[in-house]
Scaffold this motif. Sequence first.
Motif, PDB file in Angstrom:
ATOM      1  N   ARG A 143     -13.881  -1.480 -60.930  1.00 60.31           N
ATOM      2  CA  ARG A 143     -13.783  -2.441 -62.025  1.00 60.31           C
ATOM      3  C   ARG A 143     -13.321  -3.769 -61.461  1.00 60.31           C
ATOM      4  NH1 ARG A 143      -9.263  -4.300 -63.793  1.00 60.31           N
ATOM      5  NH2 ARG A 143     -10.124  -4.879 -65.798  1.00 60.31           N
ATOM      6  N   VAL A 144     -13.646  -4.824 -62.167  1.00 58.13           N
ATOM      7  CA  VAL A 144     -13.146  -6.151 -61.837  1.00 58.13           C
ATOM      8  C   VAL A 144     -12.902  -6.858 -63.164  1.00 58.13           C
ATOM      9  CG1 VAL A 144     -15.427  -7.235 -61.613  1.00 58.13           C
ATOM     10  CG2 VAL A 144     -13.487  -8.213 -60.401  1.00 58.13           C
ATOM     11  N   ALA A 145     -11.772  -7.537 -63.261  1.00 55.56           N
ATOM     12  CA  ALA A 145     -11.447  -8.262 -64.490  1.00 55.56           C
ATOM     13  C   ALA A 145     -12.490  -9.344 -64.734  1.00 55.56           C
ATOM     14  CB  ALA A 145     -10.061  -8.875 -64.374  1.00 55.56           C
ATOM     15  N   GLY A 146     -12.897  -9.475 -65.980  1.00 58.98           N
ATOM     16  CA  GLY A 146     -13.842 -10.518 -66.336  1.00 58.98           C
ATOM     17  C   GLY A 146     -15.277 -10.250 -65.937  1.00 58.98           C
ATOM     18  N   SER A 147     -15.670  -8.985 -65.825  1.00 60.32           N
ATOM     19  CA  SER A 147     -17.041  -8.621 -65.457  1.00 60.32           C
ATOM     20  C   SER A 147     -17.909  -8.524 -66.718  1.00 60.32           C
ATOM     21  CB  SER A 147     -17.046  -7.268 -64.745  1.00 60.32           C
ATOM     22  OG  SER A 147     -16.796  -6.228 -65.666  1.00 60.32           O
ATOM     23  N   PRO A 148     -19.224  -8.357 -66.566  1.00 55.73           N
ATOM     24  CA  PRO A 148     -20.053  -8.100 -67.748  1.00 55.73           C
ATOM     25  C   PRO A 148     -19.594  -6.850 -68.517  1.00 55.73           C
ATOM     26  CG  PRO A 148     -21.447  -8.709 -65.904  1.00 55.73           C
ATOM     27  CD  PRO A 148     -20.044  -8.537 -65.363  1.00 55.73           C
ATOM     28  N   ILE A 149     -19.054  -5.871 -67.803  1.00 53.80           N
ATOM     29  CA  ILE A 149     -18.544  -4.667 -68.462  1.00 53.80           C
ATOM     30  C   ILE A 149     -17.318  -5.010 -69.300  1.00 53.80           C
ATOM     31  CG2 ILE A 149     -17.678  -2.321 -68.131  1.00 53.80           C
ATOM     32  CD1 ILE A 149     -19.213  -2.329 -65.410  1.00 53.80           C
ATOM     33  N   THR A 150     -16.486  -5.936 -68.813  1.00 52.81           N
ATOM     34  CA  THR A 150     -15.310  -6.377 -69.561  1.00 52.81           C
ATOM     35  C   THR A 150     -15.722  -7.002 -70.887  1.00 52.81           C
ATOM     36  OG1 THR A 150     -14.116  -6.774 -67.495  1.00 52.81           O
ATOM     37  CG2 THR A 150     -13.229  -7.802 -69.474  1.00 52.81           C
ATOM     38  N   VAL A 151     -16.807  -7.766 -70.871  1.00 50.98           N
ATOM     39  CA  VAL A 151     -17.308  -8.378 -72.110  1.00 50.98           C
ATOM     40  C   VAL A 151     -17.607  -7.289 -73.142  1.00 50.98           C
ATOM     41  CG1 VAL A 151     -19.205  -9.713 -73.135  1.00 50.98           C
ATOM     42  CG2 VAL A 151     -18.190 -10.446 -70.969  1.00 50.98           C
ATOM     43  N   ALA A 152     -18.234  -6.204 -72.709  1.00 52.93           N
ATOM     44  CA  ALA A 152     -18.519  -5.090 -73.623  1.00 52.93           C
ATOM     45  C   ALA A 152     -17.222  -4.459 -74.108  1.00 52.93           C
ATOM     46  CB  ALA A 152     -19.387  -4.049 -72.927  1.00 52.93           C
ATOM     47  N   PHE A 153     -16.269  -4.260 -73.202  1.00 48.43           N
ATOM     48  CA  PHE A 153     -15.017  -3.598 -73.577  1.00 48.43           C
ATOM     49  C   PHE A 153     -14.189  -4.451 -74.536  1.00 48.43           C
ATOM     50  CE2 PHE A 153     -10.542  -2.344 -72.679  1.00 48.43           C
ATOM     51  CZ  PHE A 153     -10.610  -1.100 -73.264  1.00 48.43           C
ATOM     52  N   VAL A 166     -24.491  -5.518 -62.492  1.00 52.18           N
ATOM     53  CA  VAL A 166     -23.135  -5.932 -62.116  1.00 52.18           C
ATOM     54  C   VAL A 166     -22.859  -6.079 -60.624  1.00 52.18           C
ATOM     55  CG1 VAL A 166     -22.156  -4.905 -64.213  1.00 52.18           C
ATOM     56  CG2 VAL A 166     -22.192  -3.572 -62.099  1.00 52.18           C
ATOM     57  N   CYS A 167     -23.818  -5.804 -59.744  1.00 50.06           N
ATOM     58  CA  CYS A 167     -23.490  -5.770 -58.320  1.00 50.06           C
ATOM     59  C   CYS A 167     -23.487  -7.147 -57.662  1.00 50.06           C
ATOM     60  CB  CYS A 167     -24.430  -4.841 -57.557  1.00 50.06           C
ATOM     61  SG  CYS A 167     -23.808  -4.497 -55.882  1.00 50.06           S
ATOM     62  N   TYR A 168     -22.538  -7.326 -56.793  1.00 44.00           N
ATOM     63  CA  TYR A 168     -22.347  -8.537 -55.997  1.00 44.00           C
ATOM     64  C   TYR A 168     -23.604  -8.916 -55.224  1.00 44.00           C
ATOM     65  CZ  TYR A 168     -20.380 -11.451 -52.253  1.00 44.00           C
ATOM     66  OH  TYR A 168     -20.127 -12.469 -51.370  1.00 44.00           O
ATOM     67  N   CYS A 169     -24.332  -7.949 -54.716  1.00 43.61           N
ATOM     68  CA  CYS A 169     -25.476  -8.234 -53.848  1.00 43.61           C
ATOM     69  C   CYS A 169     -26.585  -9.009 -54.571  1.00 43.61           C
ATOM     70  CB  CYS A 169     -26.032  -6.960 -53.213  1.00 43.61           C
ATOM     71  SG  CYS A 169     -26.877  -5.853 -54.344  1.00 43.61           S
TER      72      CYS A 169
END
Length: 139
Positions: A63-73, A106-109
């Motif tokens: 996990r990383v704070a402020g990710s697209p997943i965080t927006v969903a959460f 969500v991946c950095y690459c």
Amino acid sequence: MKHHSIEQLQAFAEVRPASPHLPMTRTERLERWAELLEREPERRLGTLSGTEYTPRAARQALRVAGSPITVAFEDAGFRADGLADDSYGEAKRFFDLSDRQLHNIVCYCHFGEAVRGANAARRVRAAIGWWPRIRAFFA
């Protein structure tokens, strides 16, 4: 104003929730996630590094704070439907995504350290696939 407990009210009235809650389908969840991301199209969201190389057990907890997943959460509706946190594994489970699909979102690459909300939304919509989107268009 007189206050009554639910048990007291049930003695002389039928007590029901204000509106029945119907769980969202996979497509509805992904559409909602894309809409949330599009609310702030220029917002820079954090990416997760190395999702394709991280061992499965460790990848689930990424996990990383402020990710697209965080927006969903951050969405109360998703939390009410069972989204427990903003980890990679929880997003994969909740949105019923493959590793490849979530990696593409969500991946950095793909984006470097941050992805714009609009770009993440396009990737989320791509994960829906063509057939459900065509069916929804004609429904």
